[in-house]
Enzyme design. Structure first.
Site, PDB file in Angstrom:
ATOM      1  N   GLY A   1       0.938  -1.357   0.024  1.00 16.63           N
ATOM      2  CA  GLY A   1      -0.079  -0.007   0.091  1.00 16.63           C
ATOM      3  C   GLY A   1       0.733   1.375   0.070  1.00 16.63           C
ATOM      4  O   GLY A   1       1.980   1.204   0.134  1.00 16.63           O
TER       5      GLY A   1
ATOM      6  N   GLN B   1       2.743  10.037   1.172  1.00 23.20           N
ATOM      7  CA  GLN B   1       4.155   9.625   1.325  1.00 23.20           C
ATOM      8  C   GLN B   1       4.859  10.015   0.106  1.00 23.20           C
ATOM      9  O   GLN B   1       6.012  10.016   0.222  1.00 23.20           O
ATOM     10  CB  GLN B   1       4.068   8.209   1.166  1.00 23.20           C
TER      11      GLN B   1
ATOM     12  N   CYS C   1       7.231   0.054   6.702  1.00 23.09           N
ATOM     13  CA  CYS C   1       6.605   1.357   5.914  1.00 23.09           C
ATOM     14  C   CYS C   1       7.803   1.758   4.932  1.00 23.09           C
ATOM     15  O   CYS C   1       9.078   1.796   5.266  1.00 23.09           O
ATOM     16  CB  CYS C   1       6.337   2.427   6.846  1.00 23.09           C
ATOM     17  N   LEU C   2       7.523   2.166   3.617  1.00 22.25           N
ATOM     18  CA  LEU C   2       8.157   2.766   2.779  1.00 22.25           C
ATOM     19  C   LEU C   2       8.934   3.943   3.543  1.00 22.25           C
ATOM     20  O   LEU C   2      10.265   4.022   2.720  1.00 22.25           O
ATOM     21  CB  LEU C   2       7.506   3.094   1.446  1.00 22.25           C
TER      22      LEU C   2
ATOM     23  N   HIS D   1      -3.242   1.134   8.207  1.00 23.60           N
ATOM     24  CA  HIS D   1      -1.761   1.835   8.146  1.00 23.60           C
ATOM     25  C   HIS D   1      -1.980   2.845   7.309  1.00 23.60           C
ATOM     26  O   HIS D   1      -1.320   3.989   7.312  1.00 23.60           O
ATOM     27  CB  HIS D   1      -1.009   0.694   7.776  1.00 23.60           C
ATOM     28  N   GLU D   2      -2.530   2.625   5.880  1.00 25.38           N
ATOM     29  CA  GLU D   2      -2.385   3.633   4.915  1.00 25.38           C
ATOM     30  C   GLU D   2      -3.350   5.011   5.427  1.00 25.38           C
ATOM     31  O   GLU D   2      -2.846   6.367   5.165  1.00 25.38           O
ATOM     32  CB  GLU D   2      -2.827   3.278   3.570  1.00 25.38           C
TER      33      GLU D   2
ATOM     34  N   HIS E   1      -1.534   7.591   7.509  1.00 28.16           N
ATOM     35  CA  HIS E   1      -0.649   8.300   6.788  1.00 28.16           C
ATOM     36  C   HIS E   1      -1.481   9.831   6.562  1.00 28.16           C
ATOM     37  O   HIS E   1      -0.972  10.685   6.400  1.00 28.16           O
ATOM     38  CB  HIS E   1      -0.067   7.908   5.415  1.00 28.16           C
TER      39      HIS E   1
END
Lengths: 174, 167
Positions: B47, B52, B96-97, B138-139, B142
């Site tokens: 995701g 981000q 996480c990225l 999680h997304e 953000h």
């Protein structure tokens, strides 16, 4: 690889040890890396990576009075190390039962033969003095696959009268 | 199509709260395509959220279809997503990225009901649980300026939980 030292400290626990030690390292222009502190049997224990521009002997000399004051055994090793080298575990294992001599050896031997590379291990004795309970949690990488680990745990459970189970870890990266 | 630059913590912009999308324009569609290309350029990632890549609008993409062991809705474009109900709790490991080389345990709702628009502005409702619900939560975090680091459960605390569930 940078010049890292591994500092190991053991002693009677009391509040403020981490603050005093890290302050002493900061005064030596130390750069802390990864660290793990826990109480074991009422003792303070810590292992921490520290990069200090000074030589190991100089660091030892400067830390000794602080550790003497805190009544801590201390040990310093030059290590080959680096940050950003984490390995992701793919399995979590829990083993518990009545405490018995040799269970850690038997469990970890079986898991080693099943291809498990242990990344974290926490082992504890709970319950009460008359009937102590042994609890172990492990995270690792199943080098020969999860099925091999599962079979090893089932055999371990049967032969040692413990509960031994695994849960795959599927890290969600978003 | 273009690969977008992913912000890396401790970039302060990751703490910014994103604004709802008001107009489902061609620009939004183009951005969603670029975001998807960026997301797909990271193998293993399930995701991504618009903030981000430095765009502070409430847009997230989730796709866990390459993990068929987890029930999923395929590739999801979720614009202005709202979690309308949630049930249960589950501990699972997240990365996480925007936070390279670190993963940790996070507690999330086990099941959620979600309302969101797609890139054409059409509203949809989803009911999901487990791994997919974790990814969506999680997304959406953000969009509210939160990272999984804000919700970490320490390893030792996790051991004291009576039940440790995995998603």
């Amino acid at each position: 690889m940078e010049n890292w030292l591994m500092l190991t400290l053991v002693g009677k626990d009391r509040p403020g040890i981490v603050a005093e030690i890290t302050h002493a390292l900061f005064d030596l222009q130390g750069n802390l890396g990864e660290a793990s502190m826990t109480r074991l049997g009422g003792n303070f224990t810590i292992m921490l990576m520290v990069y200090v521009p000074e030589k190991k002997t100089v660091v030892e000399e400067k830390l000794r009075p602080v550790c003497d004051k805190l009544k801590l055994f201390f040990h310093l090793d030059e290590i080959e190390a680096g940050l950003h080298q984490h390995i992701e575990p793919d399995v979590r294992i829990s083993i518990h039962g009545a405490d018995q001599a040799g269970i850690v050896a038997r469990a970890t031997d079986a898991l080693n033969k099943a291809g498990l590379n242990i990344l974290n291990l926490e082992s504890d004795v709970g319950g009460n003095t008359d009937s102590p309970v042994y609890v172990m949690h492990i995270e690792g990488v199943a080098g020969k696959g999860l099925e091999a680990v599962d079979q090893a745990l089932q055999k371990l459970a049967r032969e040692n009268d413990v509960v031994a189970r695994m849960t795959p870890i599927d890290t969600m990266v978003g | 199509m273009a690969l977008l630059n992913v912000l890396i913590y401790p970039d302060e912009r990751l703490k910014q709260i994103s604004q709802p999308v008001k107009e489902f324009s061609e620009d939004i569609k183009k951005f969603v395509r670029d975001l998807e290309e960026t997301f797909r350029s990271f193998p293993g990632c399930v995701g991504i959220a618009a903030p981000q890549v430095g765009r502070f609008e409430r847009i997230v993409l989730v796709d866990i279809s390459y993990k068929p062991q987890h029930v999923n809705h395929g590739f999801l474009v979720l614009i202005n997503p709202e979690i309308t109900s949630s049930e249960g709790a589950s501990l699972g490991r997240e990365g996480c990225l925007s936070v390279p080389d670190y993963t940790g345990k996070v507690e999330r709702a086990k099941s959620i009901t979600l309302e969101a628009c797609n890139e054409n502005g059409e509203e949809h409702q989803f009911r999901m649980s487990g791994y997919e619900a974790r990814a969506v939560q999680h997304e959406i975090d953000h969009l509210d300026g939160k990272l999984f680091l804000d919700r970490l459960v320490s390893r030792r605390n996790a051991l004291s939980k009576r039940i440790e569930l995995s998603t």
